[in-house]
Design an enzyme around this catalytic site. Structure first.
Site, PDB file in Angstrom:
ATOM      1  N   SER A  84     -19.088  -2.279  23.967  1.00  0.00           N
ATOM      2  CA  SER A  84     -19.239  -1.925  25.369  1.00  0.00           C
ATOM      3  C   SER A  84     -20.210  -0.742  25.655  1.00  0.00           C
ATOM      4  O   SER A  84     -20.688  -0.541  26.906  1.00  0.00           O
ATOM      5  CB  SER A  84     -17.706  -1.374  25.855  1.00  0.00           C
ATOM      6  N   THR A  92     -11.507  -5.573  20.833  1.00  0.00           N
ATOM      7  CA  THR A  92     -12.587  -6.271  20.918  1.00  0.00           C
ATOM      8  C   THR A  92     -13.839  -5.634  21.599  1.00  0.00           C
ATOM      9  O   THR A  92     -14.789  -6.484  21.389  1.00  0.00           O
ATOM     10  CB  THR A  92     -12.327  -7.667  21.522  1.00  0.00           C
ATOM     11  N   CYS A  93     -13.479  -4.832  22.431  1.00  0.00           N
ATOM     12  CA  CYS A  93     -14.642  -4.180  23.141  1.00  0.00           C
ATOM     13  C   CYS A  93     -15.646  -3.198  22.260  1.00  0.00           C
ATOM     14  O   CYS A  93     -16.745  -3.089  22.525  1.00  0.00           O
ATOM     15  CB  CYS A  93     -14.224  -3.454  24.374  1.00  0.00           C
ATOM     16  N   PHE A  94     -15.015  -2.897  21.082  1.00  0.00           N
ATOM     17  CA  PHE A  94     -15.702  -2.046  19.990  1.00  0.00           C
ATOM     18  C   PHE A  94     -15.817  -2.714  18.820  1.00  0.00           C
ATOM     19  O   PHE A  94     -16.118  -1.990  17.910  1.00  0.00           O
ATOM     20  CB  PHE A  94     -14.889  -0.877  20.070  1.00  0.00           C
TER      21      PHE A  94
END
Length: 903
Positions: free
Chosen positions: A848, A870-872
């Site tokens: 992100s 999942t964003c990182f």
């Protein structure tokens, strides 16, 4: 008065929790002359302890939100709406309130809420009778079974009093008593005095109502205060459950920390009526024995635990017939607190709950391990779990497993284009028997491609090559200079790569001879990264500020995405995407959007929808289906798919399924020809090559400039040129015939669909921004790389609170090496949100906040499951004590987890 023997309906449908979507449309508020600029209103919706808010509309008396809110309700829930005015420097001001009874709304709409628009009058905060405006909402997604529609309510009247009450469910162990916690009364008519006992008021003989509290005589009480005060206990209208709009308004207070102990009671009798049925032990039935009561006919006879209900008839009061209910599991007991609310006690695990426990499903067994922890065994699947299973959870799991197997089957079909048929394997085995060079080295395999060319597979290093490993070194060739490498094109032609100068050539640096006469230079493979960076730069120039929200459900993913994407303008779709799955706690900083692209691409490109088809029998790439016109809205869907594919390229996301190479050429505005037929229809291509290389006049084929096509079982004739059915193909015009047939085969019957696709595609991303790529590069850009390089993965991984030498990290990489490629992709999807990798591999993973490498962090305890962000691109790996435990937890996490916010 109806007969008392009427059947009581089941309470299951009235207490079943369902998802309801509330779309707050708009409001009209009265103008306040004191506020020049107008309020900044927003709406707060509360139901059963849940609270959802809309966005605010600045400085307006006619706000329009059109914002969907999803809540969990029961059919007897009550929605409360509060309209607030946002204040910057002080607390928000309440403008008005409104309430809506879901059960009444269901009755007025045939027990079904499907896009039902309701306009509510907003009452003032200080004066509820004052109307300050209207609020328009839309309810959708709730439906009550027909069983409740037919038996859900009964209108009864006695002495001029009419009642409309939902049905009541009684405990099987008590024939004439019902629990206070039930959400309503029965289908059978009930005397008015009996209802008066509920509401804290009695009814006189003349029909008038007198405010009189119901007296209850008890021999024992669970409440110490009641026991100490005396035998008489008063239950007023405020303490008893109120009947509002024909239904009981449930309340869910905090779970009692230490419930009162059960007290034995004697059977009860009401006015000489037969006593309750014989009691069962609380550990087996969960019902409490009724209390001995002495009441008058005008007073409601009740205890602190149960309320006896009677039916007035010609011969006097009669008890209600009970509804049979499944007994409680062993070790459970049913109790009622001081407010009349039923809860359940588990004497084995020493805990309490509001929900009625159910017996274990068939095939399940409850066990206790050496540490005293309770777990459950499924003898059908031979698995264990800490979570207590229910019939509903087992049914939902089986349904999810069926859907998952169907999804895996679709993915397996897509991957079959890389699997060679039995004929090739048979040819390989035959060639081994008569091969004069002898057997291949261990780990090697000889194969033949679709064009008959032989190549060799090294399963040890997972690479393929054209040269025979048994003949290497026999020619005594000199080694290549330092920094040089020999590679082969798709046609088996060798070329040489100079890594020092980053150039390629067909000229062998050892001999100075060229593999091709005047062969062209091949672009260096690393130039592709420069193209991608240049393309991303232009995408950033076209991007719009802020973000857009896309709210979709997993069950109706295709239709929800279609409606929302087509409702936005092309400029809005260039903003940053914020994807929301209702009911899940995932915040989209990139990971949720990646999963949305992955799942939606699997849906929209599914050949089952007849929009796309496989390019050939053995080719699982996709192309537009000429028979898609059977769907009258197919052009709208192709425009939507064009937008979706352009969004994937624009936002740098990957899709699940790939197209055929000629289709990628069309996206790049590059011409397609005879050579492109080879990749999608080798038989048709070989037949045209035979026509090109042979004299067709000698064969007397009698071919004309007309072709036949079969669509949905119907054969139609198509002229390649005007009056082509009468023009014979000769040696002079066969080149024109071959060219026109190839063009027709690549675009037969899909002109309108292709035009609609590019209409939607160019709205988001003009095709000229892709002119620097070729078809294969575009495929990599859109689908990513599928092969996972373990060394690259391990080399670019980082750790937090772990070290490379930590035993958990060493176990993790051992686990990754042991599992197959499918599970590796699942693990990658679990951590990053997709099983596709960027062009640069793990080194170019994006998070992100920009580049974000694969990270493993030490979080939690050894009995926790792994979690992912999942964003990182981060995996939370607890410090497990053994490799078997780590393997078990990781496999469970990557195979059984779906969605966000799931612990």
């Amino acid at each position: 008065m109806s007969d008392s023997g009427s059947q009581l309906g089941s309470m299951g449908s009235l207490t079943m929790k369902s998802q309801l979507q509330i779309t707050v449309i708009s409001a009209k508020l009265k103008e306040n002359k004191k506020n020049w600029f107008g309020p900044s209103p927003y709406v707060e919706v509360t139901v059963d302890g849940q609270s959802k808010k809309t966005e605010k509309c600045n400085n307006t008396n006619s706000p329009k939100w059109k914002q969907p809110l999803t809540v969990i309700v029961t059919p007897v829930s009550k929605l409360h709406f509060r309209v607030w005015s946002h204040q910057t420097l002080k607390s928000d001001v309440l403008l008005g309130t409104a309430a809506l009874d879901i059960y009444e709304t269901l009755k007025s709409n045939n027990m079904k809420l499907e896009e039902v628009v309701v306009t509510l009058q907003l009452g003032g905060d200080k004066e509820p009778t004052e109307t300050i405006g209207d609020l328009s909402i839309c309810l959708d997604g709730l439906q009550l079974e027909s069983e409740v529609v037919t038996n859900g309510e009964t209108t009864c009247s006695e002495n001029g009093v009419s009642l409309c009450l939902p049905r009541l469910e009684c405990n099987s162990a008590i024939s004439a008593h019902c629990n206070l916690c039930l959400p309503g009364l029965s289908d059978s008519p009930i005397s008015a005095s009996r209802v008066a006992g509920f509401t804290g008021a009695s009814q006189n003989d003349d029909g008038s109502r007198s405010k009189d509290e119901t007296r209850v005589s008890t021999n024992g009480s669970d409440d110490p205060e009641d026991a100490g005060a005396g035998e008489n206990r008063r239950v007023s209208g405020n303490n008893s459950p109120s009947l509002s709009n024909g239904g009981f308004k449930p309340s869910r207070p905090p779970r009692p920390s230490r419930p009162p102990p059960p007290t034995p009671r004697r059977p009860a009798s009401v006015n000489g009526s037969p006593s309750a049925t014989s009691e069962s032990d609380g550990s087996s039935t969960g019902s409490l024995p009724p209390t001995n009561t002495n009441t008058n006919t005008s007073e409601g006879a009740t205890s602190g635990l149960i309320i006896p209900l009677t039916i007035s008839g010609g011969s006097g009061p009669r008890p209600l017939n009970p509804v049979t209910q499944a007994p409680l599991p062993p070790g459970w007991e049913q109790r009622v607190d001081q407010h009349g609310r039923v809860y359940y006690v588990d004497h084995v695990e020493k805990r309490t709950t509001w929900d009625r426990p159910e017996p274990l499903p068939p095939g399940w067994e409850r066990r206790v391990d050496n540490m005293g922890r309770i777990y459950y065994v499924d003898h059908f699947t031979r698995t264990t779990t800490w979570q207590r299973p229910t019939l509903e959870s087992v049914r939902n799991y089986e349904q999810w497993q069926l859907q998952r197997s169907q999804l895996q089957g679709a993915m397996q079909q897509f991957n079959q284009r890389f699997i060679y048929g039995n004929q090739d394997l048979f040819a390989t085995s035959q060639s081994k028997e008569f091969d004069p060079l002898g057997p291949l080295p261990p780990g090697w395999e000889k194969r033949t491609d679709s064009n008959g060319r032989v190549y060799f597979v090294n399963h040890n290093t997972r690479i393929t090559q054209w040269e025979d490993p048994r003949s290497q070194g026999q020619l005594n060739e000199k080694p290549l200079p330092e920094g040089w490498e020999m590679r082969f094109t798709v046609d088996g032609i060798p070329y040489f790569v100079d890594h020092n100068r980053r150039t390629t050539t067909y000229i062998d640096p050892r001999t100075g001879k060229s593999a091709l006469d005047n062969g062209p230079q091949i672009a260096y493979v690393r130039d592709f990264k420069a193209k991608v960076q240049y393309f991303r730069f232009w995408c950033q120039q076209l991007a719009m500020p802020q973000h857009i929200k896309i709210t979709v459900t997993r069950k109706t993913l295709f239709e929800d995405s279609f409606q929302q994407i087509m409702s936005f303008s092309p400029q809005d779709l260039r903003r940053r995407l914020w994807v929301i799955f209702p009911g899940e706690e995932g915040l989209d900083y990139g990971g949720v959007a990646r999963e949305w692209f992955f799942l939606l691409s699997h849906e929209v490109l599914n050949p089952m929808y007849c929009l796309f088809e496989y390019a050939g029998k053995d080719n699982y790439c996709l192309q537009i289906n000429p028979a898609s016109y059977i769907n009258p809205d197919h052009l709208k869907y192709f425009r939507f798919i064009g937008r979706f594919i352009a969004m994937a390229l624009f936002h740098g996301k990957f899709i699940d399924t790939g197209f055929s190479l000629p289709f990628y050429k069309r996206i790049l505005n590059k011409p397609v020809g005879l050579k492109d037929l080879e990749s999608i229809d080798p038989e048709f291509y070989n037949s045209l090559i035979w026509v090109k290389e042979n004299n067709i006049e000698e064969c007397d084929l009698e071919m004309y400039f007309s072709v036949d096509k079969e669509i949905l079982g119907e054969i139609k004739s198509h002229d390649l040129k005007p009056n082509g059915g009468n023009i014979l193909v000769t040696e002079e015009n066969k080149e024109e015939y071959i060219r026109m047939v190839a063009e027709w085969r690549l675009s037969r019957g899909v002109e309108e669909q292709t035009q609609a696709f590019f209409e939607g595609f160019n709205e988001i991303l003009p095709q000229q921004y892709l002119q620097y790529f070729d078809a294969k590069e575009l495929e990599v850009l859109l689908c990513g790389m599928q092969e996972i390089d373990l060394n690259d993965w391990q080399r670019h991984a980082i750790y937090r609170h772990y070290a490379r030498t930590s035993k958990q990290i060493m176990w993790f990489w051992q686990f990754v090496k042991e599992i197959d490629n499918e599970k590796r992709m699942r693990l990658l999807q679990f951590v990053t949100g997709t099983c596709r990798l960027p062009v640069g591999g793990f080194a170019d993973l994006m998070g992100s906040n920009g580049p974000q490498k694969f990270c493993i962090e030490k979080v939690g305890k050894e009995n926790w499951l792994p979690r992912s962000h999942t964003c990182f691109n981060r995996l939370d790996l607890p410090p497990y004590k053994s490799y078997e435990q780590l393997k078990e937890k990781l496999l469970f996490a990557i195979e059984e987890t779906e969605g966000f916010g799931q612990e």
